[in-house]
Design an enzyme around this catalytic site. Sequence first.
Site, PDB file in Angstrom:
ATOM      1  N   ASP A 184      50.962 -44.847  99.555  1.00 23.86           N
ATOM      2  CA  ASP A 184      51.807 -43.771 100.071  1.00 23.86           C
ATOM      3  C   ASP A 184      52.513 -43.209  98.845  1.00 23.86           C
ATOM      4  O   ASP A 184      53.283 -43.914  98.178  1.00 23.86           O
ATOM      5  CB  ASP A 184      52.814 -44.350 101.078  1.00 23.86           C
ATOM      6  CG  ASP A 184      53.721 -43.272 101.662  1.00 23.86           C
ATOM      7  OD1 ASP A 184      53.954 -42.256 100.987  1.00 23.86           O
ATOM      8  OD2 ASP A 184      54.199 -43.472 102.792  1.00 23.86           O
ATOM      9  N   SER A 203      48.906 -24.282  96.393  1.00 26.71           N
ATOM     10  CA  SER A 203      48.470 -23.468  97.528  1.00 26.71           C
ATOM     11  C   SER A 203      48.796 -22.000  97.237  1.00 26.71           C
ATOM     12  O   SER A 203      49.739 -21.712  96.485  1.00 26.71           O
ATOM     13  CB  SER A 203      49.208 -23.921  98.791  1.00 26.71           C
ATOM     14  OG  SER A 203      49.111 -22.945  99.796  1.00 26.71           O
ATOM     15  N   TYR A 231      57.130 -26.037 102.982  1.00 24.91           N
ATOM     16  CA  TYR A 231      55.818 -26.148 102.335  1.00 24.91           C
ATOM     17  C   TYR A 231      55.750 -25.238 101.106  1.00 24.91           C
ATOM     18  O   TYR A 231      55.368 -25.671 100.011  1.00 24.91           O
ATOM     19  CB  TYR A 231      54.728 -25.778 103.345  1.00 24.91           C
ATOM     20  CG  TYR A 231      53.317 -25.920 102.820  1.00 24.91           C
ATOM     21  CD1 TYR A 231      52.761 -27.176 102.606  1.00 24.91           C
ATOM     22  CD2 TYR A 231      52.539 -24.800 102.545  1.00 24.91           C
ATOM     23  CE1 TYR A 231      51.461 -27.307 102.127  1.00 24.91           C
ATOM     24  CE2 TYR A 231      51.243 -24.916 102.078  1.00 24.91           C
ATOM     25  CZ  TYR A 231      50.703 -26.176 101.868  1.00 24.91           C
ATOM     26  OH  TYR A 231      49.425 -26.301 101.398  1.00 24.91           O
ATOM     27  N   ALA A 271      58.180 -24.057  99.419  1.00 26.01           N
ATOM     28  CA  ALA A 271      59.111 -24.570  98.395  1.00 26.01           C
ATOM     29  C   ALA A 271      58.466 -25.696  97.600  1.00 26.01           C
ATOM     30  O   ALA A 271      58.537 -25.734  96.363  1.00 26.01           O
ATOM     31  CB  ALA A 271      60.391 -25.064  99.061  1.00 26.01           C
ATOM     32  N   SER A 272      57.793 -26.608  98.306  1.00 27.24           N
ATOM     33  CA  SER A 272      57.188 -27.766  97.618  1.00 27.24           C
ATOM     34  C   SER A 272      56.085 -27.313  96.661  1.00 27.24           C
ATOM     35  O   SER A 272      55.938 -27.851  95.558  1.00 27.24           O
ATOM     36  CB  SER A 272      56.629 -28.766  98.631  1.00 27.24           C
ATOM     37  OG  SER A 272      55.494 -28.227  99.285  1.00 27.24           O
ATOM     38  N   LYS A 273      55.322 -26.285  97.081  1.00 28.66           N
ATOM     39  CA  LYS A 273      54.211 -25.834  96.237  1.00 28.66           C
ATOM     40  C   LYS A 273      54.725 -25.007  95.050  1.00 28.66           C
ATOM     41  O   LYS A 273      54.150 -25.038  93.969  1.00 28.66           O
ATOM     42  CB  LYS A 273      53.194 -25.047  97.070  1.00 28.66           C
ATOM     43  CG  LYS A 273      52.509 -25.888  98.165  1.00 28.66           C
ATOM     44  CD  LYS A 273      51.696 -27.036  97.585  1.00 28.66           C
ATOM     45  CE  LYS A 273      50.923 -27.825  98.629  1.00 28.66           C
ATOM     46  NZ  LYS A 273      50.140 -28.927  98.073  1.00 28.66           N
TER      47      LYS A 273
HETATM   48  N1  LIG Z   1      43.812 -26.751 104.186  1.00 29.94           N
HETATM   49  C1  LIG Z   1      44.381 -25.704 103.633  1.00 29.94           C
HETATM   50  O1  LIG Z   1      44.315 -24.585 104.168  1.00 29.94           O
HETATM   51  C2  LIG Z   1      45.090 -25.853 102.314  1.00 29.94           C
HETATM   52  C3  LIG Z   1      45.361 -24.687 101.591  1.00 29.94           C
HETATM   53  C4  LIG Z   1      46.015 -24.790 100.360  1.00 29.94           C
HETATM   54  C5  LIG Z   1      46.368 -26.030  99.871  1.00 29.94           C
HETATM   55  N2  LIG Z   1      46.100 -27.152 100.605  1.00 29.94           N
HETATM   56  C6  LIG Z   1      46.525 -28.434 100.047  1.00 29.94           C
HETATM   57  O2  LIG Z   1      45.412 -29.285  99.910  1.00 29.94           O
HETATM   58  C7  LIG Z   1      45.844 -30.648  99.923  1.00 29.94           C
HETATM   59  C8  LIG Z   1      44.959 -31.439 100.862  1.00 29.94           C
HETATM   60  O3  LIG Z   1      45.173 -30.995 102.192  1.00 29.94           O
HETATM   61  P1  LIG Z   1      44.003 -30.839 103.253  1.00 29.94           P
HETATM   62  O4  LIG Z   1      43.983 -29.433 103.665  1.00 29.94           O
HETATM   63  O5  LIG Z   1      42.773 -31.471 102.752  1.00 29.94           O
HETATM   64  O6  LIG Z   1      44.641 -31.631 104.488  1.00 29.94           O
HETATM   65  P2  LIG Z   1      44.324 -33.060 105.112  1.00 29.94           P
HETATM   66  O7  LIG Z   1      42.916 -33.149 105.533  1.00 29.94           O
HETATM   67  O8  LIG Z   1      45.385 -33.263 106.134  1.00 29.94           O
HETATM   68  O9  LIG Z   1      44.534 -34.047 103.888  1.00 29.94           O
HETATM   69  C9  LIG Z   1      45.796 -34.462 103.463  1.00 29.94           C
HETATM   70  C10 LIG Z   1      45.631 -35.732 102.669  1.00 29.94           C
HETATM   71  O10 LIG Z   1      46.908 -36.125 102.146  1.00 29.94           O
HETATM   72  C11 LIG Z   1      47.094 -37.506 102.421  1.00 29.94           C
HETATM   73  N3  LIG Z   1      48.510 -37.808 102.546  1.00 29.94           N
HETATM   74  C12 LIG Z   1      49.424 -37.241 103.371  1.00 29.94           C
HETATM   75  N4  LIG Z   1      50.621 -37.836 103.209  1.00 29.94           N
HETATM   76  C13 LIG Z   1      50.457 -38.789 102.249  1.00 29.94           C
HETATM   77  C14 LIG Z   1      51.321 -39.734 101.643  1.00 29.94           C
HETATM   78  N5  LIG Z   1      52.619 -39.842 101.989  1.00 29.94           N
HETATM   79  N6  LIG Z   1      50.821 -40.553 100.694  1.00 29.94           N
HETATM   80  C15 LIG Z   1      49.520 -40.480 100.348  1.00 29.94           C
HETATM   81  N7  LIG Z   1      48.641 -39.610 100.888  1.00 29.94           N
HETATM   82  C16 LIG Z   1      49.122 -38.778 101.825  1.00 29.94           C
HETATM   83  C17 LIG Z   1      46.328 -37.770 103.705  1.00 29.94           C
HETATM   84  O11 LIG Z   1      45.898 -39.131 103.747  1.00 29.94           O
HETATM   85  P3  LIG Z   1      46.559 -40.279 104.654  1.00 29.94           P
HETATM   86  O12 LIG Z   1      47.080 -39.630 105.911  1.00 29.94           O
HETATM   87  O13 LIG Z   1      45.430 -41.218 104.899  1.00 29.94           O
HETATM   88  O14 LIG Z   1      47.623 -40.873 103.799  1.00 29.94           O
HETATM   89  C18 LIG Z   1      45.113 -36.878 103.524  1.00 29.94           C
HETATM   90  O15 LIG Z   1      44.099 -37.554 102.827  1.00 29.94           O
HETATM   91  C19 LIG Z   1      47.313 -30.607 100.333  1.00 29.94           C
HETATM   92  O16 LIG Z   1      48.129 -30.759  99.206  1.00 29.94           O
HETATM   93  C20 LIG Z   1      47.479 -29.223 100.916  1.00 29.94           C
HETATM   94  O17 LIG Z   1      48.796 -28.751 100.817  1.00 29.94           O
HETATM   95  C21 LIG Z   1      45.464 -27.091 101.797  1.00 29.94           C
END
Ligand SMILES: NC(=O)c1ccc[n+]([C@@H]2O[C@H](COP(=O)([O-])OP(=O)(O)OC[C@H]3O[C@@H](n4cnc5c(N)ncnc54)[C@H](OP(=O)(O)O)[C@@H]3O)[C@@H](O)[C@H]2O)c1
Length: 322
Positions: free
Chosen positions: A114, A194, A208, A210-212
């Site tokens: 985590d 993002s 969100y 803000a974090s990015k």
């Molecule tokens: N999908 C989009 O449209 C999009 C667009 C721009 C940027 N992003 C960014 O891409 C990244 C991946 O997101 P995704 O879209 O692939 O979503 P996702 O499928 O929900 O993947 C999120 C990943 O983060 C992990 N995670 C969440 N909280 C965590 C924690 N406290 N410690 C460790 N791991 C944690 C989750 O794993 P566990 O739950 O197993 O821990 C999961 O593997 C994110 O940073 C997101 O902001 C996504």
Amino acid sequence: MTHSVYNSLTTTATSFISPTLVLIGFVSVLPILYIANLYCRYKRYQTATPWSARDKVVVITGASSGIGEELAYEFARQGAILILCARRTDKLADVEKACREKYGASQVTIHKVDVTRDSDVDRLIETIDATHEKIDCLVLNAGVSMGEALEDVEDFNIIKNIMDVNFYGSAMLTYHALPLLKKAEKSRITVISSLASVMPFIPMRTGYAASKCALRGFFDSLQTELLKDNIFITIAYPGIVKTEINNNRLGKNPKNLDFSKAMPADECAKVIVDGTIKAHKEIVFTNLGKLARVLDGTFPDLLFHISQNYITKQISVEKKFE
Ligand SMILES: NC(=O)c1ccc[n+]([C@@H]2O[C@H](COP(=O)([O-])OP(=O)(O)OC[C@H]3O[C@@H](n4cnc5c(N)ncnc54)[C@H](OP(=O)(O)O)[C@@H]3O)[C@@H](O)[C@H]2O)c1
């Protein structure tokens, strides 16, 4: 001509001429700036390459689903030694199996991490130090999002949780990983930000965005510190990508993104891995994102208008998208 008529004519002329002059000036110097930028990119590329993922120690956070899972597959295809992290170890085990059996990876380990927990991060770094003694590429992908207007957020801890995972999680892991990154040659840090930070006018995403934006500030600053060590940071700014993110939004009644035109996660991962290998300073996805990057800071009102009209339509207010 009275003084007041003169004043009003001058004001009208100035308000018309200034933007026009700025625009003409901007357009005429654009090709020069473009070439200068290409030159800087080429110089960085020259220093950062040759570099391939083969036999490199690649650590990926959030590798249990979505973009992180696909990044694992892409790095596996390219022969990397994989260290996959997330909280759901059952999902990680499936990804590990696919990396080995489908994509030919020979060395894959999974780690329950985590990213908000110091003890998990410490243990991970100790394990990597003991087994591989270095990190060639650290991919900071773990992230969560939200989907409510600030006034509808019932518990402000949601905003804090998002900062904890998306920003502090990535910053803390990087801080502890630095000694191992320095032990590798031409190592990489890849940050999954993002488009929400390139055009941060997206409603229902305050925490969100803000974090990015924070990630961008932190890692742009860090890049200047780490160039002397030949550590190259790539920040990726994906648009809407089809993943599990809609299912994992924090909050009671989050509004989701319309995935009907979303980029497939494997396509997104390929672009990110390619950009990492080439040590691009940043990877901005979609034509709108690229336009926003140019408009940002120069024409903020126009960018705000475009964002409002485009992004708001992508958010489901009435129903949840699959
Ligand atoms: N999908 C989009 O449209 C999009 C667009 C721009 C940027 N992003 C960014 O891409 C990244 C991946 O997101 P995704 O879209 O692939 O979503 P996702 O499928 O929900 O993947 C999120 C990943 O983060 C992990 N995670 C969440 N909280 C965590 C924690 N406290 N410690 C460790 N791991 C944690 C989750 O794993 P566990 O739950 O197993 O821990 C999961 O593997 C994110 O940073 C997101 O902001 C996504």
